[in-house]
Design an enzyme around this catalytic site. Structure first.
Site, short mmCIF file in Angstrom:
data_model
loop_
_atom_site.label_atom_id
_atom_site.label_comp_id
_atom_site.label_asym_id
_atom_site.label_seq_id
_atom_site.Cartn_x
_atom_site.Cartn_y
_atom_site.Cartn_z
N THR A 209 0.83 -1.21 0.00
CA THR A 209 0.00 0.00 0.00
C THR A 209 0.86 1.25 0.00
O THR A 209 1.96 1.27 0.55
CB THR A 209 -0.90 0.06 1.26
OG1 THR A 209 -0.08 0.08 2.42
CG2 THR A 209 -1.86 -1.10 1.31
N ASN A 211 1.10 4.66 1.61
CA ASN A 211 0.59 5.36 2.80
C ASN A 211 0.70 6.86 2.56
O ASN A 211 1.74 7.34 2.14
CB ASN A 211 1.42 4.99 4.02
CG ASN A 211 1.23 3.52 4.40
OD1 ASN A 211 1.49 2.63 3.59
ND2 ASN A 211 0.78 3.28 5.60
N GLU A 256 -4.20 4.54 3.56
CA GLU A 256 -3.31 3.84 2.61
C GLU A 256 -4.13 3.27 1.48
O GLU A 256 -5.30 2.90 1.64
CB GLU A 256 -2.52 2.74 3.33
CG GLU A 256 -3.40 1.80 4.14
CD GLU A 256 -2.62 0.74 4.90
OE1 GLU A 256 -1.56 0.31 4.42
OE2 GLU A 256 -3.11 0.30 5.96
N1 RBF Z 1 -6.19 -3.83 8.57
C1 RBF Z 1 -6.97 -4.30 9.57
O1 RBF Z 1 -6.48 -4.47 10.68
N2 RBF Z 1 -8.29 -4.56 9.38
C2 RBF Z 1 -8.89 -4.43 8.18
O2 RBF Z 1 -10.10 -4.66 8.07
C3 RBF Z 1 -8.09 -3.98 7.09
N3 RBF Z 1 -8.62 -3.86 5.85
C4 RBF Z 1 -7.83 -3.47 4.82
C5 RBF Z 1 -8.36 -3.39 3.54
C6 RBF Z 1 -7.58 -3.00 2.47
C7 RBF Z 1 -8.19 -2.95 1.11
C8 RBF Z 1 -6.24 -2.66 2.68
C9 RBF Z 1 -5.38 -2.23 1.54
C10 RBF Z 1 -5.70 -2.73 3.95
C11 RBF Z 1 -6.47 -3.13 5.02
N4 RBF Z 1 -5.94 -3.23 6.30
C12 RBF Z 1 -6.72 -3.68 7.34
C13 RBF Z 1 -4.64 -2.66 6.60
C14 RBF Z 1 -3.51 -3.62 6.65
O3 RBF Z 1 -3.42 -4.07 7.96
C15 RBF Z 1 -2.26 -2.83 6.27
O4 RBF Z 1 -2.30 -2.52 4.92
C16 RBF Z 1 -0.99 -3.53 6.57
O5 RBF Z 1 -0.89 -3.76 7.93
C17 RBF Z 1 0.20 -2.70 6.13
O6 RBF Z 1 0.29 -1.49 6.80
MG MG Z 2 1.97 0.62 3.13
#
Ligand code: RBF
Ligand code: MG
Length: 327
Positions: A209, A211, A256
């Site tokens: 992602t 950020n 992000e």
């Molecule tokens: N992190 C969560 O803890 N819960 C989520 O429901 C969650 N949904 C996400 C959905 C998408 C489409 C993306 C791109 C990320 C999501 N993340 C979520 C964040 C994820 O934990 C994070 O991208 C990584 O930890 C990297 O920083």
């Molecule tokens: Mg990232």
């Protein structure tokens, strides 16, 4: 559009002007209508179209303890204003001294002596001068005294409610990004520099992602959204997450975006994220696998949402990295 911070910067271009004035937070449909009319009337009367606005937002100075999150900070507001065609944006520094000017002092100094105003268009609820004492009637009187005409526009309404910055803020904060689009005439967008995150996305999850380091203040309610991401003049599909990543228990909110069909190093670049539709709440997953599966599903849903004809993005602005001409 020329952006000037002082009257001196634009002395050469101001013969006579058609002015619209306001805070223009969000540059929404109501604001756009004011600007369009100012442009039209300036052409008809051979005047220069000028948008007068303030930096910082007057509330920041008058009520610094309780300002709402602004939809657009100055830089983005100017970028947006420039898309709607005025020739000049006069960006006046708002200070306590300015707040103490009577309506007549303000109008005489800036509009009459400064901009040689011949025609003025204001929004339905516009007030100016000390204690917001100057209203439409005040301006009409000043117009008779100093030789300019004044018009006031009715509010723009959508779904039987007035389009206002407050209504837009409320919708965005509630996550209703799809509903806010008609009020803005574009998707709700934020812009920011791509900064290093926790470095978990790519390696750990397989969904890298970008950020954002946010400059904007208002962002949608935490959750997952289908987005368009503008990078280096190109537009990519994406899914964005706003939140605390409860699966990992972050302390600070992150915004992000995982861009689909994109690979490249964009750290340090400015990107713009356009929020199309909310997909779900952010949640705490019990395992990485569950989170990965869910993100894969988000990607699938994101693609479907973005493939709808109504979700197509129309970039009205030119390359935003170039920006308006600043004097
Ligand atoms: N992190 C969560 O803890 N819960 C989520 O429901 C969650 N949904 C996400 C959905 C998408 C489409 C993306 C791109 C990320 C999501 N993340 C979520 C964040 C994820 O934990 C994070 O991208 C990584 O930890 C990297 O920083
Ligand atoms: Mg990232």
């Amino acid at each position: 559009m020329i952006v000037a911070r002082t009257i001196q910067d634009i002395q050469d271009v101001i013969a006579g002007s058609c002015v619209t004035i306001g805070n223009f937070d969000g540059v929404h449909k109501g604001h756009q209508k004011l600007i369009a009319l100012a442009c039209e009337r300036s052409k008809a009367r051979d005047l220069i179209s000028v948008v007068v606005t303030f930096d910082p937002h007057p509330l920041r100075v008058l009520r610094s303890d309780r300002t709402p999150p602004f939809i657009t900070l100055t830089e983005q507001k100017i970028e947006l204003l420039s898309q709607y065609g005025p020739q000049v944006c006069l960006l006046l520094e708002f200070t306590m001294d300015m707040a103490r000017l009577s309506p007549e002092e303000f109008v005489k100094t800036y509009l009459v002596d400064g901009l040689n105003v011949k025609d003025m268009i204001i929004g339905y609820d516009y007030h100016l001068g000390k204690g917001r004492a100057g209203n439409f009637e005040t301006l009409c009187e000043l117009g008779r005294k100093y030789g300019f005409t004044v018009d006031r526009l009715d509010p723009v309404t959508i779904d039987n409610a007035i389009v206002s910055s407050t209504r837009i803020r409320d919708l965005v904060q509630a996550g209703h990004v799809w509903a806010v689009r008609p009020l803005l005439g574009r998707f709700y967008q934020v812009k920011g520099e791509v900064v290093h995150g926790m470095n978990r996305g790519g390696k750990l999850l397989g969904f890298p992602t970008a950020n954002l380091k946010l400059v904007d203040e208002l962002f949608p309610k935490p959750g997952v959204y289908a987005v368009w991401a503008e990078v280096d003049g190109a537009v990519y599909e994406g899914v964005a997450n706003i939140g605390l990543n409860p699966t990992f228990g972050n302390e600070t909110l992150s915004v992000e975006a995982h861009l689909l069909d994109f690979s490249g190093d964009i750290y340090g670049d400015q990107i713009r994220v356009h929020f199309v539709q909310r997909i779900r709440d952010e949640k705490k997953f019990n395992s990485l696998e569950e989170l990965k599966d869910r993100i894969a599903r988000d990607v699938e849903l994101g693609r479907k949402i973005l493939a709808q004809p109504e979700a197509a993005i129309k970039l009205t602005h030119p390359d935003f990295r170039k920006g308006p001409e600043v004097r």
